[in-house]
Scaffold this active site. Structure first.
Site, PDB file in Angstrom:
ATOM      1  N   LYS A 111      -0.705   8.773   8.663  1.00  0.00           N
ATOM      2  CA  LYS A 111       0.285   9.130   7.641  1.00  0.00           C
ATOM      3  C   LYS A 111       1.408  10.002   8.184  1.00  0.00           C
ATOM      4  O   LYS A 111       2.477  10.084   7.580  1.00  0.00           O
ATOM      5  CB  LYS A 111      -0.392   9.839   6.456  1.00  0.00           C
ATOM      6  CG  LYS A 111      -1.211   8.906   5.589  1.00  0.00           C
ATOM      7  CD  LYS A 111      -1.506   9.519   4.238  1.00  0.00           C
ATOM      8  CE  LYS A 111      -2.179   8.516   3.320  1.00  0.00           C
ATOM      9  NZ  LYS A 111      -2.560   9.100   2.036  1.00  0.00           N
ATOM     10  N   LYS A 192      -6.037  -3.070   7.164  1.00  0.00           N
ATOM     11  CA  LYS A 192      -6.767  -2.836   5.915  1.00  0.00           C
ATOM     12  C   LYS A 192      -5.902  -3.280   4.730  1.00  0.00           C
ATOM     13  O   LYS A 192      -4.687  -3.082   4.754  1.00  0.00           O
ATOM     14  CB  LYS A 192      -7.040  -1.325   5.837  1.00  0.00           C
ATOM     15  CG  LYS A 192      -8.005  -0.904   4.768  1.00  0.00           C
ATOM     16  CD  LYS A 192      -8.079   0.609   4.691  1.00  0.00           C
ATOM     17  CE  LYS A 192      -6.840   1.183   4.049  1.00  0.00           C
ATOM     18  NZ  LYS A 192      -6.970   2.569   3.608  1.00  0.00           N
ATOM     19  N   LYS A 195      -2.224  -0.834  -0.796  1.00  0.00           N
ATOM     20  CA  LYS A 195      -1.107  -0.950  -1.731  1.00  0.00           C
ATOM     21  C   LYS A 195       0.206  -0.513  -1.096  1.00  0.00           C
ATOM     22  O   LYS A 195       1.276  -0.786  -1.611  1.00  0.00           O
ATOM     23  CB  LYS A 195      -1.397  -0.123  -2.982  1.00  0.00           C
ATOM     24  CG  LYS A 195      -1.657   1.348  -2.662  1.00  0.00           C
ATOM     25  CD  LYS A 195      -2.511   2.022  -3.722  1.00  0.00           C
ATOM     26  CE  LYS A 195      -3.028   3.345  -3.209  1.00  0.00           C
ATOM     27  NZ  LYS A 195      -4.229   3.823  -3.842  1.00  0.00           N
TER      28      LYS A 195
END
Ligand code: TYM
Length: 326
Positions: A111, A192, A195
């Protein structure tokens, strides 16, 4: 009764990965465990959130929990921010954690990669997650594969606390499904399902219309050949679709392999789509009813009250052991 806790971030649409990797286990465990299922809104703000979107997404996640079959008479459903012990123990856990171990977290690395300014909340995120779990003396934490590392850190922090201040925390175990722990992207099974992928065709949202689900699965990438066989290294795309079919139909991998023997991918993909629709469509109907009914507010208030009682007991013991005047 053994205790179970888990949570999902209200940071956008939930996907089929969240359902298969996490929510499906929640629904199963509620019958045999004392359960705490949160909407982890305090975790969501470790990346910027629009206030109006955060409100809507938080209500949506809670409603999806109920729509998926979590019974508020059996399990406590609530928002993390409604139970102050999470944030309070979160700070205490932050003081027990080391820079080095937080820097090693792959979710943090992913992230923060390429960002010039990285929020400190993102960095200390796993200490808050540890607090979520430890503040109820949780035994079992149902999660997908990507949360395993955070859970290992939680176990380390629990043991560190117990050694330094005396036995208190239960050292929790992960509960990870055998096949659905890592549902992959429909366009590329090396990523993976998420969203945050800009290609909406790569994931199935729990609230996607049935025809959208059918279209996405019919367009899903397949491996070369025509054999339906579970073999992650050799056939990652087919193995992913098989994991989805198994989770949504209850069929074992062997049953799936023999059912589609000699048939190629066409019939198989159609059945994958129908099995997903048969699971998600009733959830979507209940979701709409729940959002309309206004029952959510009372469920969340009640859940937070119960969670508040349970967590404040443990928090008090933690503070006593650490030397706070209580
Ligand atoms: P989050 O919100 O990213 O994801 C929620 C849950 O869904 C699982 N999951 C998946 N499982 C299988 N395949 C996928 N493609 C997939 N994508 C997501 C995740 O593993 C997770 O179980 N840090 C947590 C939230 C959290 C938490 C906690 C979890 C905060 N406090 C305490 C357990 C206990 C997170 O970001 O999950």
């Amino acid at each position: 009764m053994k205790k179970v806790l888990s949570g999902i971030q209200p940071s956008g649409q939930l996907t089929l990965g969240n359902y298969i990797g996490a929510i499906k286990s929640y629904v199963e465990l509620q019958h045999t465990h004392e359960c705490y299922f949160m909407v982890v809104d305090l975790h969501a703000i470790t990346v910027p959130q629009e206030p109006e979107a955060l409100k809507e997404n938080s209500a949506a996640v809670a409603a999806l929990y109920l729509a998926a079959g979590i019974d508020p008479a059996k399990a406590n459903v609530y928002l993390q921010s409604h139970v102050p012990a999470h944030a309070e123990l979160g700070w205490l856990m932050t003081t027990l954690s080391y820079m080095g171990e937080l820097e090693r977290m792959t979710q943090f690395k992913d992230k923060s990669a390429g960002k010039s300014s990285i929020g400190t909340g993102l960095f200390v995120y796993p200490a808050l997650m540890a607090a979520d779990i430890l503040v109820y003396n949780t035994d079992l934490v149902p999660v997908g594969d990507d949360q395993k590392q955070h859970l290992e850190l939680t176990r380390d922090l629990a043991q560190r606390f117990n050694q330094r201040f005396g036995e208190l925390f239960t050292v929790p175990e992960p509960y990870i499904p055998q096949y659905g722990a890592r549902i992959m992207s429909l366009d590329d099974a090396s990523n993976k399902m998420s969203k945050s992928n800009p290609n909406a065709g790569s994931y199935i949202a729990m609230l996607d219309e049935p025809d959208v689900i059918r279209k996405k699965i019919s367009r899903a990438t397949t491996d070369s050949g025509r054999e339906v066989r579970f073999d992650r290294p050799e056939k990652p795309e087919i193995s992913n679709l098989m994991s989805i079919l198994s989770a949504c139909s209850g069929l074992t991998m062997q049953e799936i392999e023999s059912k589609y023997e000699g048939q190629g991918y066409g019939a198989f993909k159609k059945d994958v789509a129908e099995s997903v629709v048969s699971v998600l469509e009733p959830i979507q109907q209940r979701y709409r009813d729940i959002r309309r009914s206004g029952e959510l507010e009372e469920v969340l208030r009640h859940g937070a009250e119960k969670a508040q009682q349970a967590s404040s007991r443990v928090l008090r013991q933690v503070k006593e052991k650490m030397g706070f005047l209580v």
